[in-house]
Scaffold this active site. Structure first.
Site, PDB file in Angstrom:
ATOM      1  N   GLU D  65       0.814  -1.216   0.000  1.00 13.96           N
ATOM      2  CA  GLU D  65       0.000   0.000   0.000  1.00 13.96           C
ATOM      3  C   GLU D  65       0.847   1.266   0.000  1.00 13.96           C
ATOM      4  O   GLU D  65       0.554   2.218  -0.730  1.00 13.96           O
ATOM      5  CB  GLU D  65      -0.970   0.015   1.189  1.00 13.96           C
ATOM      6  CG  GLU D  65      -2.183  -0.890   1.028  1.00 13.96           C
ATOM      7  CD  GLU D  65      -1.920  -2.355   1.368  1.00 13.96           C
ATOM      8  OE1 GLU D  65      -0.778  -2.688   1.748  1.00 13.96           O
ATOM      9  OE2 GLU D  65      -2.859  -3.161   1.252  1.00 13.96           O
ATOM     10  N   HIS D 134     -10.774  -4.608   9.822  1.00 15.84           N
ATOM     11  CA  HIS D 134     -11.400  -4.526   8.496  1.00 15.84           C
ATOM     12  C   HIS D 134     -12.738  -3.788   8.556  1.00 15.84           C
ATOM     13  O   HIS D 134     -13.596  -4.005   7.704  1.00 15.84           O
ATOM     14  CB  HIS D 134     -11.651  -5.923   7.926  1.00 15.84           C
ATOM     15  CG  HIS D 134     -10.481  -6.548   7.239  1.00 15.84           C
ATOM     16  ND1 HIS D 134      -9.306  -6.831   7.874  1.00 15.84           N
ATOM     17  CD2 HIS D 134     -10.288  -6.944   5.950  1.00 15.84           C
ATOM     18  CE1 HIS D 134      -8.461  -7.395   7.023  1.00 15.84           C
ATOM     19  NE2 HIS D 134      -9.033  -7.461   5.846  1.00 15.84           N
TER      20      HIS D 134
END
Ligand SMILES: Cc1ncc(C[n+]2csc(CCOP(=O)(O)OP(=O)(O)O)c2C)c(N)n1
Ligand SMILES: Cc1ncc(C[n+]2csc(CCOP(=O)(O)OP(=O)(O)O)c2C)c(N)n1
Ligand SMILES: [Mg+2]
Ligand SMILES: [Mg+2]
Lengths: 332, 331, 332, 331
Positions: D65, D134
């Protein structure tokens, strides 16, 4: 620094009892995961789950080389690691179903099972998220002189995370007793690892001065033998190591990933399942060596099946935590 | 009661003394960071510690903020009590995953099974002509995250007592020190003491207006309060000392008493610490406020290098003074 | 993949004019930095500055191999890179002093000088912070077919940042025309790099399949020759490369770092300054080859001196930006 | 005026259509992220794009990322207009340095010389039984940072129009999509349109109370408004659509009109988006408010996995309804 282990040898001084116990563990993981899939299909399973089916030899081979109080960190695909390190299926199912009897009182779920009594520092839903934590546990072990070792399990997809290289550098500089175990199952979700991984995997740890080896991850004896050597070295103060285990996940990335043809051929799956199944390979070898017979395997299967069924039952029947518990455990 | 001996020391010295005392008390405490050992950090706050505690407890790291923070998380879970040093608070950007997705959540996600007793020391504050990447005050981010505690000392006394509490806390604590205040002096008792988290400190009592200020801004608020005194306005200056836990009660009660409140913090004003505190006061003292709560934070710009520009972005005594004067005149 | 360049050859087809211009650039950087130090000592310099003195051959050798519209990213120790890539000393001094006439209108300062007209994407005060940016510029160059190349300068301390490994992997996978130039001046601030760097530096990029070489960073001809080869390869589509330049900073980590004995011996500094000075080495060679004479050098020195003096003067006299400018340029 | 054709489509489809249109319009637009090509992301939002635009414009990345975000910053500076895909918003932790110290500041630090026209798409929202790593809604962090713009679409219509604006914007824009709303349907015109940033949308008009809601919480607020209608309370629901720039005027005017306001946002309540918006309203409508502005955000806990616990942490129709009822009764 980079060597490949000869897989065929590796009897490694394991007694028959231990070998059969490893066989049983692999069967346990397989049946546990099939039940998870079942729960998902029956819409009893909240959220998702990432099945470890096909990779059992890695967790079992590595954990067989560890002491109960050695540490592991695990991943989103972590049920196998937890079981192999010593967690009980019933409390695991309870956790997967969000029940209070679960390892994390239902707060963690499939991707966060943790268990201090078996040295499990926790599964982690951040790819690569536990690489520092494992090194930190090794740091404690070294500083406190406990002679413990830490194993960091991670998928080959986590090779993309820079954190790994930061902590490999640190682990080498400080000679930390940590083993990085890379489970290369060929896919990062829906993308083949060759599209995401440049160069030579083993050369990466080697560049930091970390001994790196690869092993057939479907051969539990080879995994154990190699792990044993690396763990012993770490325990005796030789510092970190890296072990690449070549393996395969039979099922989808997660339980809902059913149509997979667009990213991998059915024949590939078929080939691994028929030719490289870790349980079958190990079973055949045990029989070939006259260490076990078919009847024993049937017996094991039966016992594990009923254990797993009871465990699922336990999980399903267990109570949800009361909503008053939502604000507990935020701070210690 | 025994006589209390008090010495003057700088904020930097107070932090060092707290660390040294806790390291003597508890062999599990260790320090990790860049140039923390022989160099004692670029701010020299840790000078001398490696000499006393050795290189296994005061440990120089590579420039790997995420890596050594992650190691601290794991070490904290397994029996140590690490203190990690982040040289400039701007670099916490590199540690967010380890602090927020790991350290903050481990205890909760494990249903209480694991604990993470670690401290992250970081700096904040502009005014040093260091440019946009070395001048931020990003404590609002951590304050937003359940599982973390956030400490902002404003005096040597508070710095020492709060640091000792931070080290003894069983949770991840982030301790932000204003880099412009390391040489700021104040009295510190010789005797051991700790300061509990979540207890605001009234730095100056007053009746006409409440100025809530954090860290570096406490001195600014006190300066403004002196100026205000000159024109007959009595300002109460309150330092929450920890943004989480937050001592809402003390802030609200003061605002109820004075009926006016200003919140001053050096973080960016928008979506920052002033928003939370102003909102808490606006709600808690709703029926007693004579004017809207005034927020004064850093200007909504990346912090510029050029001296006159940089100065314009930081809340000043003058800004606070003017705001308070306007509010008190108004009613 | 890992090779060491023979430094002694490298005449590399440079004409005398170019060679002298490189010499002049090195002198310019040296005198520029001495003036920065002077400004600091006279308390005219806001904040800090990290001097490049001693490392001039790296920036000059690399940038001589680049086109003006090729990209560079630079570091906290970036004045040399900026000058070598084509920035003018006057606007640089103005920037260092926070004046509106500076390259960034005074908003950037020493650690953030950027200049689109010379392809300078900016110095960066985050160690390793520009490693992705450089790869991104190479990504654009490749996708837009501009044939440009990007160079990422960084100190060996930045080897500690995981980002480097993430982007090296990506640069190799996508064959991006980016050259990672590691300036190993032996110290991360006040810590010797051997205490922070495990294993073999060149093996790191090599593990990602990136050609990696090292070169004597005090020998501008060797730097140029190697850079030229790597840049040409990148420009012709061969993808990334890594170049390790072994060098030394003569002064403190920053202008205020005066007492350095606790982390490095005076003799070490002395040795580099007398035996390995890049300007002297290059000058001697030029004279030895009869490409220049002492009088020319004196002339260059005189010219550069007066240019730098004028530039400082320009910077000092330039106006500060009005405070109304503080809220300009936040958004484009 | 030409007739406007309207179709029903999901929020996910609307995002995809916006991307496809902009990619057709401008060859500089490209997409980078994990499993964005053949897989079209795990949420299938990008399905089909790689078929139309090819692998050089819809690019699968490694799980890096920070790395691919950094590449996007550099690519944006040098002629492309990249859109990066962060699968779960929780992973922005890994990109904070590239987004905050680099992307957000490049334009300012260079005195306007360089621009960073990039978009980061990320998800937010709990309720998916995905656990604490998440399920977060971390948009408050980016909203805090000068140099960034933050978009929170709540309908397919808004998602399409705002995404097109985001791609055409010359600044780094973060676009947060609620992962529970990808299948949420609504009308979307066939004709091309864009929606400007900084313009709040009144999703429902009302007189008695203002409910400001973002992203996922807009439907929650609308549900609560229906329930309130049943007991005779007329609620106005306003969606700021972008937290930065923030349309303060519309929020304040509504609160002035109704004299009561609730702010609902799925981020953690403490030091979150509700704090800023509540504070803006409390100040702007100070003399018109009959009650303190009520904030409703996610509970201050790491988001638990267990269904009943997770549900308890997320603001619900019921919570909003009860809060509104209590506020309206009160005066
Ligand atoms: C930092 C981060 N990025 C992305 C994801 C989403 N994600 C979950 S699993 C996965 C693939 C992991 O691949 P690998 O590491 O090989 O493990 P495997 O699933 O094959 O066991 C991704 C991208 C994540 N959880 N964390
Ligand atoms: C991410 C980050 N961590 C720490 C620092 C503080 N810092 C500035 S320069 C420096 C040392 C850099 O060493 P090196 O990369 O070798 O460059 P050199 O100064 O030797 O040129 C450090 C630690 C920083 N600026 N950024
Ligand atoms: Mg994999
Ligand atoms: Mg260096």
């Amino acid at each position: 620094m980079t060597t490949v282990t000869n897989q065929s040898k590796a009897h490694s001084g394991l007694g028959t009892e231990q070998l059969l116990s490893m066989y049983r563990q692999m069967v346990t993981i397989r049946l546990f995961e099939e039940q998870v899939n079942e729960l998902y299909t029956r819409a009893l399973m909240p959220g998702l789950a990432h099945l470890y089916i096909g990779e059992e030899a890695v967790a079992v081979g590595i954990c067989a080389a560890l002491h109960r109080d050695d540490y592991i960190t695990s991943t989103h695909r972590g049920h196998g690691h937890c079981l192999a390190k010593g967690a009980a299926p019933d409390r695991m199912f309870a956790e997967l179903l969000g029940k209070e009897a679960g390892y994390c009182r239902g707060k963690g779920g499939s991707m966060h099972i943790a268990d201090p009594t078996s040295g499990n520092l926790g599964a982690n839903a951040i790819v690569g998220g536990s690489m520092g934590i494992a090194a930190g546990a090794a740091f404690s072990a070294k500083n406190l002189g406990t002679k413990r070792v830490a194993v960091c399990f991670f998928g080959e997809g986590a090779l993309g995370q820079g954190l790994l290289y930061e902590v490999m550098n640190l682990a080498r500089l400080w000679d930390l007793p940590v083993i990085y175990v890379c489970e290369n199952n060929l896919y990062n979700e829906y993308t083949h690892f060759s599209e995401t991984t440049a160069g030579d995997i083993l050369a990466r740890p080697a560049a930091f001065g970390i001994p790196a080896e690869s092993v057939d991850g479907q051969d539990v004896r080879a995994v154990y033998a190699t792990a044993r050597r690396l763990v012993d070295a770490a325990r005796s103060g030789k510092g970190p190591a890296f072990l690449l285990c070549n393996t395969y996940r039979y099922r989808g990335h997660h339980v809902g990933d059913v149509n997979r043809e667009y990213y991998r051929p059915k024949q590939e799956e078929q080939r691994w399942m028929t030719e490289r199944d870790p349980i079958k390979l190990f079973g055949d070898w045990l029989i070939g060596q006259n260490l076990a017979n078919k009847a024993q395997f049937d017996e094991i299967l039966l016992q594990v099946k009923s254990e797993i069924e009871a465990a699922v039952e336990f999980g399903i029947k267990a109570a949800y935590p009361g909503t008053d518990q939502v604000e507990e455990n935020i701070y210690a | 009661m025994p006589e209390v001996t008090v010495r003057e020391m700088t904020l930097g010295e107070a932090v060092r003394e707290a660390l040294a005392e806790e390291m003597r008390r508890d062999p599990r405490v260790c320090i990790l960071g860049e140039d923390v050992a022989e160099a004692g950090t670029p701010f020299k706050v840790l000078s001398g510690l490696v000499q006393e505690f050795g290189k296994t407890r005061v440990i120089d790291t590579p420039i790997s903020e995420a890596g050594f923070t992650g190691i601290a998380v794991g070490a904290a879970m397994t029996g140590l009590r690490p203190v990690v040093d982040i040289m400039f608070g701007d670099f916490i950007t590199l540690t967010m995953d380890q602090m927020v997705n790991q350290a903050a959540k481990v205890h909760y996600m494990s249903g209480g099974a694991w604990k993470v007793p670690m401290v992250m020391r970081a700096t904040l504050g502009a005014g040093r002509r260091s440019g946009a990447q070395h001048s931020q005050s990003l404590h609002a981010w951590f304050s937003h995250i359940p599982g973390l505690k956030v400490v902002l000392p404003s005096t040597p006394y508070d710095a020492k007592g709060l640091m000792k509490t931070a080290i003894r806390d069983d949770n991840p604590v982030i301790f932000f020190e204003d880099k412009m205040m390391f040489t700021f002096k104040g009295p510190v008792p010789t005797e051991e003491y700790t300061i509990p988290f979540g207890v605001a400190d009234i730095k100056r009592e007053g009746d006409d207006i409440t100025i809530v200020a954090t860290s570096s801004m406490v001195q600014v608020a006190l300066g403004a309060a002196s100026l205000l005194e000159g024109i007959g306005i009595s300002a109460e200056v309150i330092d929450p000392r920890t943004t989480w836990p937050l001592d809402e009660k003390t802030l609200i009660e003061s605002a109820k008493k004075t009926s006016r409140a200003i919140v001053v913090d050096e973080g960016y004003e928008r979506y920052g610490v002033t928003a939370e505190i102003a909102s808490v006061i606006a709600t808690g003292a709703f029926y007693d406020l004579d004017a809207p709560v005034k927020r004064i934070g850093a200007m909504h710009v990346p912090i510029p290098f050029s001296s006159p520009l940089e100065d314009a972005t930081i809340p000043s005594e003058h800004t606070v003074f003017e705001a308070a004067r306007a509010m008190c005149k108004r009613s």
